[in-house]
Design an enzyme around this catalytic site. Structure first.
Site, PDB file in Angstrom:
ATOM      1  CE  LYS A 177      25.090  64.072  24.271  1.00 15.70           C
ATOM      2  NZ  LYS A 177      25.144  65.066  23.004  1.00 15.70           N
ATOM      3  N   GLY A 229      29.093  58.846  16.392  1.00 17.06           N
ATOM      4  CA  GLY A 229      29.526  60.140  16.141  1.00 17.06           C
ATOM      5  C   GLY A 229      30.911  59.923  15.390  1.00 17.06           C
ATOM      6  N   GLY A 234      34.311  58.931  20.028  1.00 12.86           N
ATOM      7  CA  GLY A 234      34.099  57.643  20.088  1.00 12.86           C
ATOM      8  C   GLY A 234      35.225  56.941  21.244  1.00 12.86           C
ATOM      9  CD  GLU A 251      27.090  51.772  13.972  1.00 12.04           C
ATOM     10  OE1 GLU A 251      27.486  51.632  12.883  1.00 12.04           O
ATOM     11  OE2 GLU A 251      26.600  50.686  14.141  1.00 12.04           O
ATOM     12  CB  CYS A 285      28.702  57.798   8.966  1.00 11.88           C
ATOM     13  SG  CYS A 285      27.221  56.669   8.552  1.00 11.88           S
ATOM     14  CD  GLU A 385      33.555  61.360   8.932  1.00 14.09           C
ATOM     15  OE1 GLU A 385      34.052  61.838  10.022  1.00 14.09           O
ATOM     16  OE2 GLU A 385      32.803  60.460   8.700  1.00 14.09           O
TER      17      GLU A 385
END
Ligand code: NAD
Length: 491
Positions: A177, A229, A234, A251, A285, A385
């Protein structure tokens, strides 16, 4: 063309036959209508993968040489269609063409890498003299089973390939997905999967967001979920996965430090710092979003960084500027909100700090590269972030202060050190609590080297040998060399 999902070896519009629109971020124009998967479609895909793995078994039981050859064919076909894939990625995601071309090259090499790796013998053989007598023990690596793979939009094809290639190489049946923001290259990749004859049910493609994701992570028929993501999502994936203690790979996000000492090569440090934060519009990331510079070097470094940033070209990504648009309007507004937060917090915006609306760019979602100086550790722009072309600058006086500041984050994905003192470079890099680090460079990434984070940046690794092993279970097989009684019970 109709952009559909792929379930149990068939292209389908899904249960509801409902589409959503994707737009070209460079000008906001209509790009495609994509069919969206429902809960039922998701359950159908899980059933298909389960049947494929546990009953049909043709992919799982295929010898690794033949399975590897199929992956090589995928790589060849992707390479033949490199231009088409790269252009599609530009239209869908907004990254400059040369970056998209690099992504397709990396994806091709990733399939080749895992095709070769699966052909290499693995496992171990041990001769043991255990309390019961002499035994031979050996280990085999088996596919984990039904694997759900969920990815973000920043490297739409590549993030998928980082999971698909090792998961398929290992013989799993997968449900993939991608982010609904950028699905087009993934749909095209599945056309290739169909052409090369991956057995039906072994690879399924769903298109959707949280609804589909929640069914995948909460399903007791999914043996493993691997997610790339944000840390917030997560955490939800991890919580849902507890339902059957499925194997989880994560991740996640980062807020990575880029530590620059006064003895660094000025031009090198400036250029790599720009690659660290402005590549892919900062939507990486591992982005070097926190620059920590030695106080005595600060003025020189910042002056040069601003000079170089002022030459960055921004425009239609198909024309290969240095920077294209942000992926979509929502994400652009998120980045612009953070820029306002930074200004309100008292950081000094010394470059950029606004949307870029020159000429045709006014129609798209462009943000000027932005540099905030005189930042402090308590600011949100330093802690959170942003996932855009926004960098903060802080200063330090000593090596130990630099290390402390570098590690002052719940994340631990990446980090870099710039210095001409080799011993210091190794000392400092060893102290940075992060999974991916660089000395005198920023952001290079290799298929051969494991990629992943410490702390809240994730669990497990992608790429490299470790990236294959994540999709395998290791079984221990112990053989008694003396089948007679061992005399443990006296009566
Ligand atoms: P996101 O977390 O919003 O979405 C990621 C994926 O999860 C998408 O496919 C999304 O549809 C899906 N999703 C959303 N809700 C879900 C749910 N409840 N259950 C399961 N799946 C769900 O992230 P994003 O905005 O697409 O991507 C940006 C983030 O990805 C950043 O935080 C970035 O650091 C991270 N990222 C990490 C790496 C890495 O290697 N560590 C690489 C690329 C991106």
């Amino acid at each position: 063309m109709e952009w559909m999902m792929y379930i149990d070896g068939k292209w389908t519009k899904g249960e509801r036959s409902v589409t959503f629109e994707t737009k070209n971020p460079a000008d906001g124009s209509h790009l495609a209508d994509v069919y969206e998967s429902s809960v039922k479609d998701t359950i159908d895909a899980i059933k298909a993968a389960k049947y494929s793995f546990y009953k049909d078994r043709s992919w799982r039981d295929m010898d690794s040489q033949t399975r590897g050859d199929i992956l090589l064919k995928i790589a060849d076909k992707l390479e033949e269609r490199k231009d088409e894939f790269a252009r599609l990625e530009v239209l869908d995601n907004g990254k400059p063409l040369r970056e998209a071309q690099c992504d397709i090259d990396d994806a091709v090499h990733n399939f080749r890498y895992y095709a070769s790796l699966i052909k290499v013998p693995h496992g171990g053989v041990y001769e043991v003299n255990e309390g019961f007598g002499k035994m031979h023990s050996y280990t085999i690596h088996e596919p984990t089973g039904v694997c759900a793979l969920i990815t973000p939009w920043n490297y739409p094809l590549l993030m998928g390939v980082w999971k698909l290639a090792p998961a398929l190489a290992a013989g799993n049946s997968v449900i993939y997905k991608p982010s609904p923001y950028c699905v087009l290259s993934s749909i095209k990749l599945f056309e290739i999967f169909e052409e090369v004859g991956i057995p039906k049910g072994a690879c399924n493609l769903l298109i959707g967001g949280a609804e589909v994701g929640n069914v995948l992570s909460g399903s007791t028929d999914v043996d493993m979920i691997t997610f790339t993501g944000s840390t917030k999502v997560g955490q939800a994936v991890m919580r849902n996965s507890a339902v059957n203690v499925k194997k989880v790979g994560l991740e996640l996000g980062g807020k990575s430090p880029n530590v620059i000492f006064a003895d660094a090569d000025l031009e090198g440090a400036v250029e790599w710092a720009m690659i660290g934060i402005f590549l892919n519009q900062g939507q990486i990331c591992s982005a070097g979003s926190r620059i920590l510079v030695e106080e005595s070097f600060h003025d020189k470094f910042v002056k040069r960084l601003i000079e170089r940033a002022s030459h960055i070209t921004i425009g239609n990504p198909m024309d290969n500027p240095d920077m294209g648009p942000i992926v979509n309007e929502i994400q652009m507004n998120r980045v612009l909100d953070y820029i306002e937060i930074g200004k309100d917090e008292g950081a000094k915006c010394v470059f950029g700090g606004h949307r870029y609306i020159v000429g045709d760019c006014a129609k798209g979602y462009f943000v000027k590269p932005t540099i905030f100086d005189y930042c402090t550790s308590d600011m949100r722009i330093v802690k959170e972030e942003i996932f855009g072309p926004v960098v903060t600058i802080q200063t330090f006086k000593t090596e130990s202060e630099a290390i402390e500041m570098a590690n002052d984050t719940p994340y631990g994905l990446a980090g870099a050190v710039f210095t001409s003192d080799g011993s210091r470079a190794l000392r400092v890099i060893k102290e940075i609590r992060a999974g991916i680090t660089w000395i005198n460079c920023y952001n290079p990434c290799f298929n051969e080297a494991p990629w992943g984070g410490y702390k809240m940046s994730g669990i497990g690794r992608e790429l490299g040998v470790k990236g294959l092993e994540e999709y395998q279970e290791i079984k221990q097989i112990n053989i008694n060399l003396n089948p007679g009684p061992v005399g443990w019970y006296q009566n």
